[in-house]
Design an enzyme around this catalytic site. Sequence first.
Site, PDB file in Angstrom:
ATOM      1  N   ARG A 225       2.065  27.674 -34.211  1.00  0.00           N
ATOM      2  CA  ARG A 225       0.930  27.105 -33.489  1.00  0.00           C
ATOM      3  C   ARG A 225      -0.056  28.228 -33.195  1.00  0.00           C
ATOM      4  NH1 ARG A 225       2.297  22.966 -35.174  1.00  0.00           N
ATOM      5  NH2 ARG A 225       3.056  21.122 -34.075  1.00  0.00           N
ATOM      6  N   HIS A 273      -4.128  24.408 -41.320  1.00  0.00           N
ATOM      7  CA  HIS A 273      -2.912  23.739 -40.832  1.00  0.00           C
ATOM      8  C   HIS A 273      -2.306  22.880 -41.951  1.00  0.00           C
ATOM      9  CE1 HIS A 273      -0.755  22.311 -36.956  1.00  0.00           C
ATOM     10  NE2 HIS A 273       0.046  22.179 -38.000  1.00  0.00           N
TER      11      HIS A 273
HETATM   12  C1  GLV Z   1       3.137  20.590 -37.992  1.00  0.00           C
HETATM   13  O1  GLV Z   1       2.427  21.347 -37.443  1.00  0.00           O
HETATM   14  C2  GLV Z   1       4.347  20.056 -37.444  1.00  0.00           C
HETATM   15  O2  GLV Z   1       4.608  20.275 -36.257  1.00  0.00           O
HETATM   16  O3  GLV Z   1       5.085  19.395 -38.185  1.00  0.00           O
END
Ligand code: GLV
Length: 310
Positions: A225, A273
Amino acid sequence: MAILLCTKTNAMADWRDALLAEDASLDIRLFPDAGDPAEIEAAVCWNQHDMGELRRYPNLKLIVSMGAGVDHLLRAPGPPPGIPVARLKDARLTSAMMEWVVLNVLRFHRQDPEYRAQQAARIWNELPAPDTAKRRVGILGLGQLGTAAAHALTALGFPVMGWTRSPRKLTNVQSLHGTDGLDAMLRQTDILVCLLPLTPETRGVINARSLALLPRGAFVINAARGGHVVAQDLLAALDADHIAGAALDVFEPEPLPADHPFWGHPKVLVWPHAASITIPSSAAPQVVENIRRARDGRPLINLVDFAAGY
Ligand code: GLV
């Protein structure tokens, strides 16, 4: 009784189809068209959703994250009191993350940024051969994702260390834990990989102090994160040539603002992401299994431990 899907508009149909392929009898509602709030028994959510909203459903029995992480579900106001939250433990999520970590470890290990810079300048120049057995990888977090990455990297011949909150044993991986263990690992880490859950304890774990403990020339890879990294501290360490490069898939906030210095930084690789994206058809069986268990009052799988925060 019905299942409420709460995610990006463009992902709703895939999730609905995947859940229906598992059980055609499910009554699926796409947020915000929940219908009668009393009919909602489970909510399957990603990070677009406001948890306060879920307090409107009096018969809610289960909340499921559409990903491995649940920080978005636990942050204030958090899930309605007493409602269990499950996350995904999914083979495709795990293998995709393993691939992404290996990709970026190898990219730094095999001097890809330098060779690309040389290519741009049309320079034919061999750099010293890297030694895999001497490139020490330190992984923050040995959950399902960290463990898979650790095994893949040891199979390639890298010496791998892993850091966890509480003691954890893994074959061929030197395991460290606690604050002393963290500092000890950082001092010996040439490539740092973050795969921790984001909790109040892990927020900002990659900061000026921890970066300074890494040997000069170390690399940082973050697929966990954005909140794990203090962006200003990482930028300062890169600009001081203490950190040689960073591969970042996650940011705070997301999307990464267009004027953020990470975008144009010559030592930073930015990903949107996308290191490991949930495939609804892969995840649907465990979601439907949990919905059935919640209906029958049987023990749920992949439950989040609220005290631990993941
Ligand atoms: C992606 O960020 C997840 O938490 O699967």
